[in-house]
Design an enzyme around this catalytic site. Structure first.
Site, PDB file in Angstrom:
ATOM      1  N   ARG A  59      15.354   6.839 -32.866  1.00 50.43           N
ATOM      2  CA  ARG A  59      14.145   6.744 -32.310  1.00 50.43           C
ATOM      3  C   ARG A  59      12.910   7.121 -33.184  1.00 50.43           C
ATOM      4  NH1 ARG A  59      13.426  11.491 -30.028  1.00 50.43           N
ATOM      5  NH2 ARG A  59      15.034  11.352 -28.455  1.00 50.43           N
ATOM      6  N   TYR A  69     -11.698  -3.082 -23.798  1.00 52.91           N
ATOM      7  CA  TYR A  69     -10.466  -3.722 -23.097  1.00 52.91           C
ATOM      8  C   TYR A  69     -10.247  -3.235 -21.883  1.00 52.91           C
ATOM      9  CZ  TYR A  69      -5.709  -5.731 -23.288  1.00 52.91           C
ATOM     10  OH  TYR A  69      -4.587  -6.324 -23.141  1.00 52.91           O
ATOM     11  N   ASP A 109     -10.502   0.383 -31.860  1.00 53.73           N
ATOM     12  CA  ASP A 109      -9.654  -0.667 -31.566  1.00 53.73           C
ATOM     13  C   ASP A 109     -10.167  -1.885 -32.405  1.00 53.73           C
ATOM     14  OD1 ASP A 109      -8.370  -2.894 -30.521  1.00 53.73           O
ATOM     15  OD2 ASP A 109      -8.345  -2.173 -28.460  1.00 53.73           O
ATOM     16  N   LYS A 145      -1.174  -9.452 -31.444  1.00 55.01           N
ATOM     17  CA  LYS A 145      -2.379 -10.566 -31.732  1.00 55.01           C
ATOM     18  C   LYS A 145      -1.978 -11.076 -33.097  1.00 55.01           C
ATOM     19  CE  LYS A 145      -3.638  -9.391 -27.554  1.00 55.01           C
ATOM     20  NZ  LYS A 145      -4.593  -8.399 -27.269  1.00 55.01           N
TER      21      LYS A 145
HETATM   22  C1  LIG Z   1      -4.501  -7.414 -26.221  1.00 55.76           C
HETATM   23  C2  LIG Z   1      -5.273  -6.101 -26.509  1.00 55.76           C
HETATM   24  C3  LIG Z   1      -4.816  -4.945 -26.412  1.00 55.76           C
HETATM   25  C4  LIG Z   1      -3.579  -4.620 -25.997  1.00 55.76           C
HETATM   26  O1  LIG Z   1      -2.441  -5.191 -26.605  1.00 55.76           O
HETATM   27  P1  LIG Z   1      -0.948  -5.545 -25.939  1.00 55.76           P
HETATM   28  O2  LIG Z   1      -0.135  -5.475 -27.000  1.00 55.76           O
HETATM   29  O3  LIG Z   1      -1.142  -6.704 -25.224  1.00 55.76           O
HETATM   30  O4  LIG Z   1      -0.823  -4.414 -25.257  1.00 55.76           O
HETATM   31  C5  LIG Z   1      -5.572  -3.857 -26.901  1.00 55.76           C
HETATM   32  N1  LIG Z   1      -6.778  -4.092 -27.347  1.00 55.76           N
HETATM   33  C6  LIG Z   1      -7.336  -5.310 -27.628  1.00 55.76           C
HETATM   34  C7  LIG Z   1      -8.843  -5.536 -27.926  1.00 55.76           C
HETATM   35  C8  LIG Z   1      -6.580  -6.504 -27.159  1.00 55.76           C
HETATM   36  O5  LIG Z   1      -7.248  -7.714 -27.232  1.00 55.76           O
END
Ligand SMILES: *Cc1c(COP(=O)(O)O)cnc(C)c1O
Length: 397
Positions: free
Chosen positions: A62, A116, A188, A213
Site C-alpha cells: 500500500r 471543477y 488544481d 489528463k
Molecule cells: C478531470 C479533472 C479532475 C479530476 O480528475 P479525475 O482523474 O477525472 O478524477 C480534477 N480537476 C480538473 C480541473 C479536471 O479537469
C-alpha cells in the site's frame, strides 16, 4: 528526497525524472513491481522499517514500490520548490485528500466559483457534513480575496484556468495574501501542469493534478497527484496513509510512460488549440472564444504574465441558437469524440452549461457553449471538421 532544484529545463526533466538506477535496475523504464507483501531479512529488519518514515522504503504494498515512487519523484522534479509527491487513484481523490489533510471541523474553505464540479460537490457534501464551511468566490477576485478570509479560514483553493470557463486567477497575489495569514494554498494545476505554470514558484503550498489528463496522455488510465512544499508534506502524507489510498503499479507505469512525451505533446496541443481558437473567433455563429491565450478570456493579462505556454482545452460560446442546434454541430463531428475527460492524444467536444454550477457569480452568455479538447490530429483537418459543424449549427440556429 527533493531533486527539484536541478538546473535542467522541464522538457529534459520529463525524460530523466525518477529514473534512479536502484529503481530501474538498468532498464530504461521502471519495471512494474506487483506487490502486497514485502519480505524482510529478520525481525529486527521488520521492526526497524516499521518505525521509520516508509516513503521510498519498501514496507507494504500500500505504501508503494519503485514503480509508484519513480513517477511521483519525476513529478516532484518538474516543480521547482517542491519537496515530494503522492499518487492517487484519480484526480478527484487527490483533490479530496488534500482538502482533508488541511481542514478540520469548524474550519473555513475558500473555493473558486469556477472550480471543477466534483470539487464543489465535495465541499458542499462531505466537508459540509463534517462542519467545514465553504465560501465560493469570484475567480477574478485577486487581492480582494482578503475580504473573504475569516479567523477560521484554513485553506484557499484555486483552479487556474477555471473548469469550463477558463478564468485565469492571480495566483501569486492570492498566495501572498494567504501566506501573510498562515492560510494553506492549494492549486488544481491540471490544465497547465508544472511545465506551463510552475505553481510553487508562485507561492502555492500544494499542487494537485488529474494525471488522468496530460500526464497519462492516452485516455487509458485514471491517476492523480498532489505535490507539497516541505512544510506541508507531513500532513499530506499522513492523510493519504490514513485513508489507505494506493495506485496500482500498472497505472503508475502508464503515467510514467505518458510523462516522457508530455512536453512535446503539450507544445502541439497548445499550438493547435491557439490556431483553432483564433479561427473560431472569426466564424459567423461564434460569439466568443474562452481561451486563456486569447485577449477575450478573463485573466488573459495574468496568463501572459505567469504562464509559459498554452494547453489544448478551451471553450467557445455560440451566438444564440438552441440546444438542438448545438447538438447538431457536435453530433456530426468526425474527428472529435463526444466524451468527458481530456488531455489524451485525441480531440473531444462536449456541450457545457456553466450556469448550473455557479453560486457566487452569475454566468451570462450569448448562447450555448461547447468545450473542445484539441488533440494531436492535424489542425487543418480539425478546422475543416468544425467548419462543417458550424454550417450545421447555422442551418438550425
Ligand atoms: C478531470 C479533472 C479532475 C479530476 O480528475 P479525475 O482523474 O477525472 O478524477 C480534477 N480537476 C480538473 C480541473 C479536471 O479537469
Amino acid at each position: 528526497m527533493t531533486e527539484s532544484d536541478q538546473p535542467q529545463s522541464p522538457a529534459t526533466r520529463v525524460v530523466t525524472g525518477g529514473r534512479r538506477a536502484e529503481w530501474t535496475g538498468g532498464v530504461v523504464n521502471v519495471p512494474v513491481w506487483r506487490a502486497s507483501t514485502i519480505l524482510y531479512d529478520s525481525v529486527a529488519h521488520l521492526r526497524a522499517t516499521g518505525a521509520a518514515d516508509t516513503h521510498h522504503t519498501l514496507f507494504y504494498g500500500r505504501r508503494g514500490t519503485p514503480t509508484q515512487w519513480s513517477l511521483a519523484d519525476a513529478l516532484t522534479q518538474l516543480e521547482p520548490g517542491a519537496f515530494a509527491t503522492l499518487l492517487y487513484p484519480s484526480g478527484v481523490s487527490a483533490v479530496t485528500t488534500a482538502l482533508l489533510a488541511y481542514l478540520s471541523p469548524g474550519d473555513h474553505l475558500l473555493l473558486p466559483d469556477s472550480a471543477y464540479d466534483p470539487t464543489r460537490h465535495f465541499a458542499t457534501g462531505m466537508l459540509a457534513r463534517m462542519g467545514i464551511a465553504t465560501t465560493f468566490y469570484d475567480p477574478t477576485i485577486g487581492a480582494g480575496i482578503a475580504d473573504l478570509m475569516t479567523p477560521q479560514t484554513r485553506v484557499l483553493f484555486m483552479e487556474s484556468p477555471g473548469s469550463l470557463t477558463f478564468e485565469v486567477q492571480d495566483v501569486p497575489t492570492m498566495t501572498a495574501v494567504a501566506r501573510a495569514r498562515g492560510i494553506t494554498t492549494l492549486l488544481d494545476n491540471t490544465w497547465a501542469t508544472p511545465l506551463l505554470f510552475p505553481a510553487m514558484a508562485h507561492g502555492v503550498d500544494v499542487t494537485i493534478m488529474a494525471c488522468t489528463k496530460y500526464v497519462v496522455g492516452h485516455s487509458d488510465a485514471m491517476l492523480g497527484s498532489a505535490t507539497a512544499v516541505e512544510s506541508h508534506w507531513g500532513r499530506l502524507r499522513d492523510a493519504t496513509y490514513q485513508l489507505g489510498l494506493h495506485v496500482g503499479p500498472d497505472d503508475a507505469a502508464l503515467g510514467a510512460r505518458g510523462l516522457r512525451t508530455m512536453a512535446v505533446r503539450l507544445k502541439q496541443h497548445g499550438e493547435s488549440s491557439i490556431r483553432i481558437a483564433r479561427w473560431l473567433e472569426q466564424q459567423p455563429g461564434v460569439a466568443r472564444v474562452l481561451h486563456p491565450a486569447l485577449p477575450g478570456c478573463p485573466g488573459h493579462d495574468l496568463f501572459v504574465r505567469d504562464f509559459r505556454g498554452s494547453a489544448g482545452l478551451f471553450a467557445f460560446v455560440l451566438d444564440g441558437g438552441s440546444d438542438a442546434a448545438r447538438s447538431a454541430l457536435i453530433d456530426g463531428l468526425a474527428l472529435f469524440g463526444i466524451g468527458y475527460s481530456w488531455g489524451g492524444f485525441e480531440s473531444l467536444a462536449v456541450p457545457i452549461d456553466p450556469q448550473r454550477y455557479r453560486t457566487a457569480t452569475r454566468w451570462q452568455a450569448e448562447g450555448p457553449l461547447i468545450r473542445l479538447q484539441i488533440g494531436l490530429e492535424d489542425a487543418d483537418d480539425l478546422i475543416a471538421d468544425l467548419d462543417a459543424g458550424l454550417a450545421r449549427f447555422r442551418a438550425l440556429a
